[in-house]
Design an enzyme around this catalytic site. Structure first.
Site, mmCIF file in Angstrom:
data_model
loop_
_atom_site.group_PDB
_atom_site.id
_atom_site.type_symbol
_atom_site.label_atom_id
_atom_site.label_comp_id
_atom_site.label_asym_id
_atom_site.label_seq_id
_atom_site.Cartn_x
_atom_site.Cartn_y
_atom_site.Cartn_z
ATOM 1 N N TYR A 41 2.581 -2.441 0.174
ATOM 2 C CA TYR A 41 1.748 -3.620 0.405
ATOM 3 C C TYR A 41 0.533 -3.576 -0.511
ATOM 4 O O TYR A 41 0.130 -2.521 -1.012
ATOM 5 C CB TYR A 41 1.321 -3.726 1.877
ATOM 6 C CG TYR A 41 0.300 -2.705 2.321
ATOM 7 C CD1 TYR A 41 -1.068 -2.940 2.161
ATOM 8 C CD2 TYR A 41 0.686 -1.503 2.920
ATOM 9 C CE1 TYR A 41 -2.012 -2.008 2.560
ATOM 10 C CE2 TYR A 41 -0.255 -0.566 3.326
ATOM 11 C CZ TYR A 41 -1.611 -0.823 3.148
ATOM 12 O OH TYR A 41 -2.543 0.111 3.538
ATOM 13 N N CYS A 42 -0.055 -4.761 -0.736
ATOM 14 C CA CYS A 42 -1.283 -4.892 -1.509
ATOM 15 C C CYS A 42 -1.987 -6.152 -1.027
ATOM 16 O O CYS A 42 -1.627 -6.712 0.010
ATOM 17 C CB CYS A 42 -0.994 -4.928 -3.018
ATOM 18 S SG CYS A 42 0.098 -6.268 -3.523
ATOM 19 N N THR A 43 -2.980 -6.622 -1.754
ATOM 20 C CA THR A 43 -3.798 -7.746 -1.280
ATOM 21 C C THR A 43 -2.986 -9.025 -1.125
ATOM 22 O O THR A 43 -2.985 -9.648 -0.063
ATOM 23 C CB THR A 43 -4.978 -7.999 -2.237
ATOM 24 O OG1 THR A 43 -5.703 -6.797 -2.415
ATOM 25 C CG2 THR A 43 -5.892 -9.080 -1.682
ATOM 26 N N ILE A 65 -1.529 -8.508 2.324
ATOM 27 C CA ILE A 65 -2.419 -8.419 3.478
ATOM 28 C C ILE A 65 -2.938 -9.788 3.886
ATOM 29 O O ILE A 65 -3.019 -10.116 5.075
ATOM 30 C CB ILE A 65 -3.602 -7.491 3.143
ATOM 31 C CG1 ILE A 65 -3.113 -6.081 2.814
ATOM 32 C CG2 ILE A 65 -4.613 -7.447 4.289
ATOM 33 C CD1 ILE A 65 -4.151 -5.227 2.096
#
Length: 323
Positions: free
Chosen positions: A174-176, A203
């Site tokens: 996952y990342c932004t 996110i």
């Protein structure tokens, strides 16, 4: 309802003649009075922009009407004002710096929508891996997630030894907003990981659509908000003040322009130390005036978005004439 919108998006799609499209896209943003940062590359488009709600909707509709960009998944947040001070539309080789030898259009991790991620993330053989920089996951990350001490995605290969023993697990990256995971998950597959997934939309989308449960802290963003709330279910502060060590998720940039350290700093220490991360920075000659936000905009020098556009065109002409 707030009057402005902040749009976060990306798409991997071939763009022929990206130089021409970069100029075309820049003009579109000028017409719609949008501000933000946009990257155009042969492999696709990546941006975060802000503007009035109607202008942002026109921008969304215009991009989706183009077959190349019809599949863009926009993350839309309300805001009181513009989240940026300037407009930058840049032509680059990649839409996210990675230097990883992968092509997300050919192979990448399986996308998980927020509700799917929520159901899968706590299963026994599942491992969450944060693909963001260290200053980002310091202020917020998913509960139990693995993080790397890296400044950018180019350093990912250096950290493969830390997760080598997890190849038999189900991996979710996952990342932004999801863009880093397209290449990071593809790289994990190339390294022999077999069950690799990624949180689609990152996110931000998880917070908007699924309530953000188990995301601890705040999410670092690359505009003048610095961080945003994600978790509406079981929020928790995980970061501590860089100066005094008390719990704080108030993210700032060090007021010393020569340092610019990204760090949590409680309000009391912010004022006491004038937004600096150390005594050396407190006495630095190029210390900027701390206004309580910890966000420092470069001098505008009578900047307007149109003048910024003309500056980019002049730079392109200068480069072209020198070749």
């Amino acid at each position: 309802m707030k009057p402005y919108r902040v749009l976060l998006y990306y798409i991997y799609t071939p763009i022929e003649n990206p130089e021409h499209y970069c100029d075309e896209h820049h003009q579109l943003c000028l017409r719609l009075n949008l501000l933000g940062r946009i990257i155009v590359a042969p492999e696709g488009l990546n941006g975060t922009v802000s503007g009035l709600a109607t202008d942002c909707q026109t921008y969304i509709d215009t991009l989706k009407a183009d077959p190349r960009f019809a599949a863009i998944d926009f993350k839309v947040e309300e805001h009181d004002t513009h989240a940026f001070k300037k407009l930058h539309v840049r032509l680059k080789e990649e839409i996210v710096n990675s230097d990883l030898p992968v092509d997300p259009l050919k192979r990448t991790g399986t996308h998980l929508e927020p509700d799917e991620f929520k159901k899968l993330k706590d299963q026994e053989d599942v491992v969450l891996i944060d693909m963001r920089s260290n200053y980002e996951h310091t202020v917020g990350k998913f509960k139990g997630a693995i993080t790397f001490d890296m400044e950018n995605l180019r350093e990912l290969p250096e950290h493969m030894h830390e997760i080598e023993h997890l190849k038999d697990k189900t991996i979710i990256t996952y990342c932004t907003g999801g863009i880093k995971c397209e290449k990071a998950s593809a790289f994990l597959l190339e390294q022999g990981f077999e069950n690799v997934y990624q949180l689609h939309g990152g996110i931000i989308k998880y917070g908007l659509e699924a309530g953000g449960e188990d995301f601890e802290g705040k999410c670092y963003v690359f505009d003048n908000r610095l961080t945003v709330d994600v978790n509406k279910v079981n929020p928790k502060v995980i970061s501590t003040c860089y100066r005094c060590g008390t719990p704080s998720d108030r993210m700032v940039n060090c007021a010393n322009a020569g340092c610019n350290n990204h760090m949590p700093l409680c309000e009391a220490c912010g004022w006491q130390y004038e937004g600096t991360c150390s005594d050396a920075c407190f006495t630095a000659p190029d210390k900027r005036l701390y206004d309580g936000t910890g966000y420092y905009q470069k001098p505008t020098h009578h900047y307007t978005p149109f003048l910024g556009y003309l500056s980019r065109k002049r730079s392109e002409l200068a480069v072209g004439s020198s070749q």
